[in-house]
Motif scaffolding. Structure first.
Motif, PDB file in Angstrom:
ATOM      1  N   ARG A   1       0.844  -1.202   0.000  1.00 21.09           N
ATOM      2  CA  ARG A   1       0.000   0.000   0.000  1.00 21.09           C
ATOM      3  C   ARG A   1       0.874   1.244   0.000  1.00 21.09           C
ATOM      4  O   ARG A   1       0.577   2.232  -0.656  1.00 21.09           O
ATOM      5  CB  ARG A   1      -0.907   0.010   1.219  1.00 21.09           C
ATOM      6  CG  ARG A   1      -2.230  -0.709   1.032  1.00 21.09           C
ATOM      7  CD  ARG A   1      -2.060  -2.187   0.698  1.00 21.09           C
ATOM      8  NE  ARG A   1      -3.315  -2.897   0.720  1.00 21.09           N
ATOM      9  CZ  ARG A   1      -3.830  -3.474   1.811  1.00 21.09           C
ATOM     10  NH1 ARG A   1      -3.149  -3.495   2.940  1.00 21.09           N
ATOM     11  NH2 ARG A   1      -4.992  -4.080   1.759  1.00 21.09           N
TER      12      ARG A   1
ATOM     13  N   ASP B   1      -0.212  -6.756  -2.835  1.00 18.57           N
ATOM     14  CA  ASP B   1      -1.600  -6.439  -2.508  1.00 18.57           C
ATOM     15  C   ASP B   1      -2.242  -5.814  -3.732  1.00 18.57           C
ATOM     16  O   ASP B   1      -1.577  -5.632  -4.749  1.00 18.57           O
ATOM     17  CB  ASP B   1      -1.711  -5.534  -1.271  1.00 18.57           C
ATOM     18  CG  ASP B   1      -2.955  -5.903  -0.459  1.00 18.57           C
ATOM     19  OD1 ASP B   1      -4.057  -5.836  -1.028  1.00 18.57           O
ATOM     20  OD2 ASP B   1      -2.824  -6.280   0.721  1.00 18.57           O
TER      21      ASP B   1
ATOM     22  N   HIS C   1      -6.589  -9.910  -2.863  1.00 16.42           N
ATOM     23  CA  HIS C   1      -5.592  -8.852  -2.636  1.00 16.42           C
ATOM     24  C   HIS C   1      -4.515  -8.928  -3.716  1.00 16.42           C
ATOM     25  O   HIS C   1      -3.325  -8.775  -3.424  1.00 16.42           O
ATOM     26  CB  HIS C   1      -4.948  -8.996  -1.244  1.00 16.42           C
ATOM     27  CG  HIS C   1      -5.816  -8.512  -0.114  1.00 16.42           C
ATOM     28  ND1 HIS C   1      -5.992  -7.185   0.170  1.00 16.42           N
ATOM     29  CD2 HIS C   1      -6.570  -9.200   0.783  1.00 16.42           C
ATOM     30  CE1 HIS C   1      -6.815  -7.060   1.225  1.00 16.42           C
ATOM     31  NE2 HIS C   1      -7.176  -8.276   1.613  1.00 16.42           N
TER      32      HIS C   1
ATOM     33  N   ASP D   1      -6.394 -13.991   2.895  1.00 21.81           N
ATOM     34  CA  ASP D   1      -7.475 -13.264   3.569  1.00 21.81           C
ATOM     35  C   ASP D   1      -8.439 -12.599   2.590  1.00 21.81           C
ATOM     36  O   ASP D   1      -8.098 -12.288   1.456  1.00 21.81           O
ATOM     37  CB  ASP D   1      -6.884 -12.195   4.502  1.00 21.81           C
ATOM     38  CG  ASP D   1      -5.994 -11.209   3.759  1.00 21.81           C
ATOM     39  OD1 ASP D   1      -5.264 -11.654   2.852  1.00 21.81           O
ATOM     40  OD2 ASP D   1      -6.024 -10.008   4.080  1.00 21.81           O
ATOM     41  N   GLU D   2      -9.642 -12.397   3.076  1.00 24.09           N
ATOM     42  CA  GLU D   2     -10.632 -11.483   2.504  1.00 24.09           C
ATOM     43  C   GLU D   2     -10.955 -11.676   1.019  1.00 24.09           C
ATOM     44  O   GLU D   2     -11.059 -10.702   0.286  1.00 24.09           O
ATOM     45  CB  GLU D   2     -10.183 -10.040   2.759  1.00 24.09           C
ATOM     46  CG  GLU D   2     -10.079  -9.745   4.238  1.00 24.09           C
ATOM     47  CD  GLU D   2      -9.699  -8.297   4.544  1.00 24.09           C
ATOM     48  OE1 GLU D   2     -10.241  -7.767   5.514  1.00 24.09           O
ATOM     49  OE2 GLU D   2      -8.851  -7.728   3.842  1.00 24.09           O
TER      50      GLU D   2
ATOM     51  N   TYR E   1      -2.255  -4.464  15.762  1.00 21.74           N
ATOM     52  CA  TYR E   1      -2.363  -3.729  14.498  1.00 21.74           C
ATOM     53  C   TYR E   1      -1.907  -2.291  14.723  1.00 21.74           C
ATOM     54  O   TYR E   1      -2.658  -1.450  15.198  1.00 21.74           O
ATOM     55  CB  TYR E   1      -3.792  -3.808  13.941  1.00 21.74           C
ATOM     56  CG  TYR E   1      -3.969  -4.981  13.002  1.00 21.74           C
ATOM     57  CD1 TYR E   1      -3.357  -6.201  13.284  1.00 21.74           C
ATOM     58  CD2 TYR E   1      -4.710  -4.885  11.822  1.00 21.74           C
ATOM     59  CE1 TYR E   1      -3.492  -7.287  12.426  1.00 21.74           C
ATOM     60  CE2 TYR E   1      -4.848  -5.969  10.958  1.00 21.74           C
ATOM     61  CZ  TYR E   1      -4.238  -7.162  11.265  1.00 21.74           C
ATOM     62  OH  TYR E   1      -4.370  -8.227  10.418  1.00 21.74           O
TER      63      TYR E   1
ATOM     64  N   ASN F   1      -1.411  -0.026  12.727  1.00 20.92           N
ATOM     65  CA  ASN F   1      -1.991   1.007  11.869  1.00 20.92           C
ATOM     66  C   ASN F   1      -3.148   1.703  12.586  1.00 20.92           C
ATOM     67  O   ASN F   1      -3.702   2.665  12.087  1.00 20.92           O
ATOM     68  CB  ASN F   1      -2.492   0.415  10.540  1.00 20.92           C
ATOM     69  CG  ASN F   1      -3.457  -0.747  10.744  1.00 20.92           C
ATOM     70  OD1 ASN F   1      -3.354  -1.467  11.732  1.00 20.92           O
ATOM     71  ND2 ASN F   1      -4.383  -0.940   9.838  1.00 20.92           N
TER      72      ASN F   1
ATOM     73  N   GLU G   1      -2.030   1.648   4.504  1.00 22.62           N
ATOM     74  CA  GLU G   1      -2.963   2.468   3.724  1.00 22.62           C
ATOM     75  C   GLU G   1      -2.820   3.947   4.077  1.00 22.62           C
ATOM     76  O   GLU G   1      -2.922   4.809   3.208  1.00 22.62           O
ATOM     77  CB  GLU G   1      -4.416   2.061   4.015  1.00 22.62           C
ATOM     78  CG  GLU G   1      -4.821   0.700   3.469  1.00 22.62           C
ATOM     79  CD  GLU G   1      -4.715  -0.393   4.517  1.00 22.62           C
ATOM     80  OE1 GLU G   1      -3.881  -0.253   5.442  1.00 22.62           O
ATOM     81  OE2 GLU G   1      -5.454  -1.377   4.420  1.00 22.62           O
TER      82      GLU G   1
HETATM   83  C1  NAG Z   1      -7.494  -6.199   6.916  1.00 15.93           C
HETATM   84  C2  NAG Z   1      -6.671  -6.719   5.755  1.00 15.93           C
HETATM   85  C3  NAG Z   1      -5.528  -5.831   5.369  1.00 15.93           C
HETATM   86  C4  NAG Z   1      -5.776  -4.380   5.724  1.00 15.93           C
HETATM   87  C5  NAG Z   1      -5.975  -4.326   7.229  1.00 15.93           C
HETATM   88  C6  NAG Z   1      -6.205  -2.925   7.733  1.00 15.93           C
HETATM   89  C7  NAG Z   1      -5.517  -8.442   7.117  1.00 15.93           C
HETATM   90  C8  NAG Z   1      -5.031  -9.839   7.178  1.00 15.93           C
HETATM   91  N1  NAG Z   1      -6.210  -8.090   6.004  1.00 15.93           N
HETATM   92  O1  NAG Z   1      -8.728  -5.781   6.443  1.00 15.93           O
HETATM   93  O2  NAG Z   1      -5.255  -5.974   4.008  1.00 15.93           O
HETATM   94  O3  NAG Z   1      -4.711  -3.582   5.360  1.00 15.93           O
HETATM   95  O4  NAG Z   1      -7.021  -5.146   7.666  1.00 15.93           O
HETATM   96  O5  NAG Z   1      -6.252  -2.892   9.117  1.00 15.93           O
HETATM   97  O6  NAG Z   1      -5.292  -7.697   8.011  1.00 15.93           O
END
Ligand code: NAG
Length: 772
Positions: A173, A202, A277, A341-342, A433, A435, A485
């Motif tokens: 990102r 990603d 992703h 994931d996702e 996390y 972030n 991000e």
């Molecule tokens: C999740 C996504 C990730 C994203 C993040 C943001 C994982 C395994 N997958 O939605 O791509 O950047 O949270 O907090 O975390």
């Protein structure tokens, strides 16, 4: 006898060297992570230009060189390595096979330093502890010539609690340059972390050169430059828009990173995402998607992610295996992370090729098809002697036999995987996390929402009581994830990582019974000094003062408790127009307010204000403590302070988990306040929040009506608001003024956006209805 002599020796030294000796108790030592065992002696060992390193065995020279290089850049002095022990003034490495992996013993006496370990990492960690005993000037490039730095006589016996102590950097990102990765490796080593997980792929970027598929980086490595816009406000790119933001690591870069990491005791684990992703890969090679559709690399968030690899095509697997072959050649890591994931599998439902595959393989649904996908890749990876690692979604539809799980949606996935006998790395969002916000969003750079302050990180434990002994054995450790991000540059990345990474390192290394938040707090000033010398942009959010207030209904007062994350800080405060400075009143007990007041507060340390200044106004309006009725009720997930919440004076902050917000999902809200007797009023305002990244949107309409009897209502005003795509976390008061009138009931109707244009459900967050 030896010890006695050592102690006497040290104390003699201490006597003649008193001026430099500041260490008086173990509390003066600030090693992070805290060693398992440390016994302080007396006196110190002094480095000078004659200090020699005795390094002969395997790996010893390399570790000695790392320390010599630090001394060299700090002082210009080149310390020498020798083969035989001199009479005194030396550091010697000794191999001790009885020590476990990564463990080390450090014996510092007044004439020598002995580092014992069974191999490279142990020696390295011995060095890293010495590094933290030395003054922060060691980290600088000052060329200060004068060494004469001393470290205290002591003995440390140390070993890690967990074998996986990691950090993930999302280089997709935000593209981090190689130099930043190298710097980060040295910083990780300082904290004895041993795993760097690189999220190389990603939707928004493919960051590793693959010789067989050059378009992965030529096309997938770049996107349209929308960096000036917030992630959630970026617009969809057209195929022919010029893509100028991005970059990638060449295979030579990767080799350099891996080698540098190896020297710092760090394994680099590559992550090659699949099946979702991967829009960057599909922008380069649409033939590996279900319908060969040409797409552009997106510059911002995409949700849900439906452009994913096609498991109905054999070519997809051939491609992925070829990519993985090059990846495995570059990374010696035992683990290969394949993401997982996702994935939103709507294309798999529609695609005849995927349907055919499901039929042939006897798969009931696309969850099983995804499991088939991952299992096939797992067979390939394990046939090359490696272990597949994936996000906890790989549990869905059945886990491949040899897989290790990285649990991110809480600890649940890890709990289940370990019960099934699989190894697990814990990275639950609420603790790891990075972030997410580490302080009050009002004062922080924009982050992902959510709240992971320093003390929360310190409370992280990869194992939980509900696990059996067998399960606990499968928990390899934990890791911090920095999703990027919202990261715009190196400095912001550092700000999010430090000091939280230090806290994480301690909980993953130090024996549980030695973890001590207060002690950790005491080490912070020394740590920050080192950060300054290392040129790290670190966060002081843990110093920031927050106000917690409670309403006392009996006498209509509120009691405000000021605190920051560290215990025992010197908090100063000022009211209304008083100036806040280092000589302001010292906070010692809750401040009781009975009328509208503004409080300012900050922490003072060493005669300076450190951290952000709090400024908060407590508005004593006319509806305080009055009965409130809701239709429908607020969500169970966000109840704030229940029936008192809207009229408790205390306002919700940008942190939507602060316990002050009430929220409605998709639904509108009707809120009625009973003022209990007719009162003259002329305005009603309601606070609201927007955080589109977290699915929270301002109401699209607010309407206020008043009544004397609670039956017949008169509308007094309405505000309509158009939906706007807005990337930032915002707070807004919707205020309606009207002609002054005596009323008993106030009714507020708030309209929820319902469903945002990009899809999904909208939350509407409200707090405090201010009646004046
Ligand atoms: C999740 C996504 C990730 C994203 C993040 C943001 C994982 C395994 N997958 O939605 O791509 O950047 O949270 O907090 O975390």
């Amino acid at each position: 006898l030896k010890i006695v002599i050592l102690v006497i020796g040290c104390s003699l030294f201490f006597a003649c060297n008193e001026k430099k000796q500041l260490i008086q108790s173990p509390r003066d030592i600030a090693i992070i992570p805290e060693p398992a065992q440390m016994v302080l002696g007396k006196g110190s060992f002094e480095f000078n230009s004659e200090t020699r390193f005795v390094a002969v065995g395997k790996g010893q020279k390399e570790v000695a060189t790392l320390l010599i290089e630090k001394f060299h850049s700090a002082t210009g002095i080149n310390l020498q390595i020798v083969e035989k022990e001199p009479a005194s003034n030396f550091i010697v490495f000794e191999e001790d096979k009885s020590l476990e992996n990564e463990a080390y013993r450090l014996k510092i006496s007044n004439n020598s330093v002995r580092i014992s370990a069974n191999g490279y990492s142990g020696f390295l960690y011995g060095f890293e502890s010495i590094r933290q005993l030395l003054p922060p000037q060691l980290e600088g490039n000052e060329n200060q010539q004068d060494i004469n730095w001393s470290i205290p006589c002591l003995e440390i016996n140390d070993h890690p609690r967990y074998s996986w102590r990691g950090l993930m950097l999302d280089v997709a990102r935000h593209f981090f340059k190689k130099e930043y990765i190298l710097k980060t490796i040295d910083r990780m080593a300082l904290f004895k972390l041993n795993t760097l997980h690189l999220h190389l792929v990603d939707d928004q970027g493919w960051r590793i050169e693959i010789k067989k598929y050059p378009k992965l980086t030529e096309i997938g490595g770049f996107r349209v430059d929308q960096e000036d816009k917030h992630w959630d406000a970026r617009t969809e790119n057209k195929l022919d828009d010029p893509a100028t933001y991005g970059g990638f690591y060449t295979q030579e870069d990767i080799k350099e990173i891996v080698a540098f990491a190896g020297k710092h005791g760090i394994t680099v684990v590559p992550e090659i995402e699949m099946p979702a992703h991967v829009m960057s890969a599909l922008a380069a090679y649409p033939e590996f998607s279900c319908f060969d559709e040409k797409i552009a690399v997106p510059s911002g968030g995409v949700w849900p992610i439906t452009d994913i690899y096609c498991p109905g095509k054999e070519e997809t697997f051939e491609f992925l295996q070829n990519v993985l072959l090059e990846v495995m050649d570059l990374f010696p890591s035992k683990y290969v992370h394949i993401g997982g994931d996702e994935a939103t599998r709507t294309n798999w439902e529609k695609d005849p090729k995927d349907q055919k595959r499901m039929k042939e393989e006897g798969l009931k649904n696309t969850a099983e098809l995804q499991s088939y996908f991952i299992k096939r890749i797992e067979r390939f990876i394990s046939s090359h002697g490696r272990i597949l690692l994936g996000w906890d979604e790989i549990l869905e539809g059945g886990l491949p036999p040899g897989a290790t799980v990285m649990s991110w949606r809480g600890i649940q996935g890890g709990w289940e995987a370990s019960e099934q006998g699989h190894d697990v790395v814990m990275t639950p969002g609420d603790w790891t996390y990075f972030n997410q916000y580490q302080g009050d969003p009002d004062y922080e750079p924009i982050a992902f929402g959510g709240y992971v302050p320093l003390s929360k990180v310190y409370s992280f434990d990869p194992v939980v009581d509900s696990m059996s002994v067998a399960q606990k054995k499968h928990i390899l450790g934990g890791q911090a994830n920095l999703w990027s991000e919202f990261i715009t540059d190196d400095k912001e990345s550092e700000y999010m990582l430090y000091p939280r990474l230090a806290a994480l390192s301690e909980v993953l290394w130090t024996p549980k019974n030695k973890l001590d938040w207060k002690r950790f707090s005491e080490k912070i000033p020394a740590l920050f000094k080192r950060f300054v010398a290392m040129g790290i942009t670190y966060s002081r959010s843990a110093y920031a003062v927050t106000a917690k207030s409670t309403l006392n209904m009996k006498n209509a007062t509120i009691s405000v408790v000021l605190s920051n994350e560290f215990t025992g800080s010197d908090i100063r405060y000022a009211l209304d127009d008083e100036k806040l400075d280092t000589s302001s009143k010292r906070y010692s007990a809750p401040i009781v307010l009975d009328h509208t007041t503004t409080i300012k507060a900050a922490v003072v340390e060493n005669g300076k204000i450190v951290g952000d200044t709090l400024k908060k106004t407590f508005n004593f309006h006319k509806a305080i403590g009055k009965p409130v009725a809701y239709d429908p009720m607020y969500s169970k997930l966000y109840q704030g302070e229940k029936e008192i919440n809207m009229v408790n004076i205390i306002r919700g902050s940008k942190n939507f988990h602060d316990g002050q917000w009430q929220a409605w999902l998709v639904k509108d809200a009707e809120i009625t306040i009973d003022l209990e007797k007719p009162i003259e009023i002329s305005s009603v305002a309601v606070g609201s929040m927007e955080n589109q990244g977290s699915g929270i949107y301002y109401p699209i309409q607010i309407e206020v009506a008043v009544s004397a009897d609670g039956k017949k209502y008169t509308k007094v005003g309405k505000i309509k608001r158009e939906f706007r795509n807005y990337g930032y976390v915002g707070l807004k008061d919707f205020n309606i003024d009207f002609e002054a009138q005596k009323v008993r009931f106030v009714r507020l109707d708030a309209k929820n956006l319902g469903h945002p244009p990009k899809g999904g459900d909208a939350w509407m967050f409200l707090d405090e209805i201010v009646v004046e």
